[in-house]
Design a protein around this motif. Sequence first.
Motif, PDB file in Angstrom:
ATOM      1  N   THR A   1      45.751  29.737  38.023  1.00 14.47           N
ATOM      2  CA  THR A   1      44.974  30.608  37.140  1.00 14.47           C
ATOM      3  C   THR A   1      44.835  32.005  37.743  1.00 14.47           C
ATOM      4  OG1 THR A   1      43.698  28.778  36.214  1.00 14.47           O
ATOM      5  CG2 THR A   1      42.718  30.961  36.065  1.00 14.47           C
ATOM      6  N   GLN A   2      45.036  33.013  36.917  1.00 10.39           N
ATOM      7  CA  GLN A   2      44.832  34.403  37.326  1.00 10.39           C
ATOM      8  C   GLN A   2      43.552  34.893  36.654  1.00 10.39           C
ATOM      9  OE1 GLN A   2      48.558  36.039  35.961  1.00 10.39           O
ATOM     10  NE2 GLN A   2      49.613  35.574  37.869  1.00 10.39           N
ATOM     11  N   ASP A   3      42.495  35.069  37.441  1.00  5.17           N
ATOM     12  CA  ASP A   3      41.189  35.393  36.879  1.00  5.17           C
ATOM     13  C   ASP A   3      41.191  36.707  36.103  1.00  5.17           C
ATOM     14  OD1 ASP A   3      39.962  33.077  37.808  1.00  5.17           O
ATOM     15  OD2 ASP A   3      39.367  33.982  39.708  1.00  5.17           O
ATOM     16  N   ASP A   4      41.947  37.697  36.585  1.00  5.91           N
ATOM     17  CA  ASP A   4      41.977  38.975  35.873  1.00  5.91           C
ATOM     18  C   ASP A   4      42.638  38.828  34.507  1.00  5.91           C
ATOM     19  OD1 ASP A   4      44.436  38.449  37.051  1.00  5.91           O
ATOM     20  OD2 ASP A   4      44.831  40.530  37.611  1.00  5.91           O
ATOM     21  N   THR A   5      43.656  37.975  34.433  1.00  4.54           N
ATOM     22  CA  THR A   5      44.318  37.733  33.149  1.00  4.54           C
ATOM     23  C   THR A   5      43.390  37.003  32.190  1.00  4.54           C
ATOM     24  OG1 THR A   5      46.485  37.631  34.235  1.00  4.54           O
ATOM     25  CG2 THR A   5      46.302  36.633  32.049  1.00  4.54           C
ATOM     26  N   ALA A   6      42.683  35.993  32.706  1.00  4.58           N
ATOM     27  CA  ALA A   6      41.738  35.256  31.865  1.00  4.58           C
ATOM     28  C   ALA A   6      40.652  36.181  31.323  1.00  4.58           C
ATOM     29  CB  ALA A   6      41.116  34.115  32.665  1.00  4.58           C
ATOM     30  N   ALA A   7      40.143  37.060  32.186  1.00  4.89           N
ATOM     31  CA  ALA A   7      39.099  37.996  31.755  1.00  4.89           C
ATOM     32  C   ALA A   7      39.622  38.969  30.704  1.00  4.89           C
ATOM     33  CB  ALA A   7      38.564  38.760  32.963  1.00  4.89           C
TER      34      ALA A   7
END
Length: 212
Positions: free
Chosen positions: A28-34
């Motif tokens: 998971t890429q947190d910046d992408t999810a955000a």
Amino acid sequence: TTETANLMRTLKEGGAEVALCASNPLSTQDDTAAALVHHYGISTFAIKGEDHETYYRHIHQALDIRPTLTMDDGADTVGLIHNDRRDLMETIIGGTEETTTGVIRLRAMANEGVLGYPIVAVNDALTKHLFDNRYGTGQSTLDGILRCTNMLLSGRVVVVAGYGWCGRGVASRARGMGARVVVTEIDPTKAIEAVMDGFEVMPMEGAGSVRG
């Protein structure tokens, strides 16, 4: 990941209501999810490194939209639907699965007569083998190793276990970066293919002692 994010954006632009959760907390890429939530209004339930309890809670939250279609990566979502959310199968008309592991799990369910709705095995598509497994995994595997080790690959010995689609990709990329590539393969046809492609082929017990 960014690849999944682009797929979600495309589906939403096409008029779909989309909810997304992680298939692997480690990728998971947190910046992408955000960004999916903030810029595109796509419900996203994923945190890098989330624990087991959070992982399955997020799957439940994504399923709360009562989907018509499922797109799975490893069959955890489908498994949860069959075990804990069987009421959802009243509205689900089908799904897709893109991994070998997921397809194996789903075929076992189908053979036992318990698979509740049809699922397309995307993993079996030739384009999946060629472009995702061979070229995508071939590149990303070496990219991950180099990022972690800061190693110069040229002149090194790289042992590739198996000459399937992923193994072909890794071997090709490693050789292209100057490594001496040794392939181990128990399937005689694939072993011959590796030899014809110009690689050394030997049993695993011998490959481990090869020096550059």
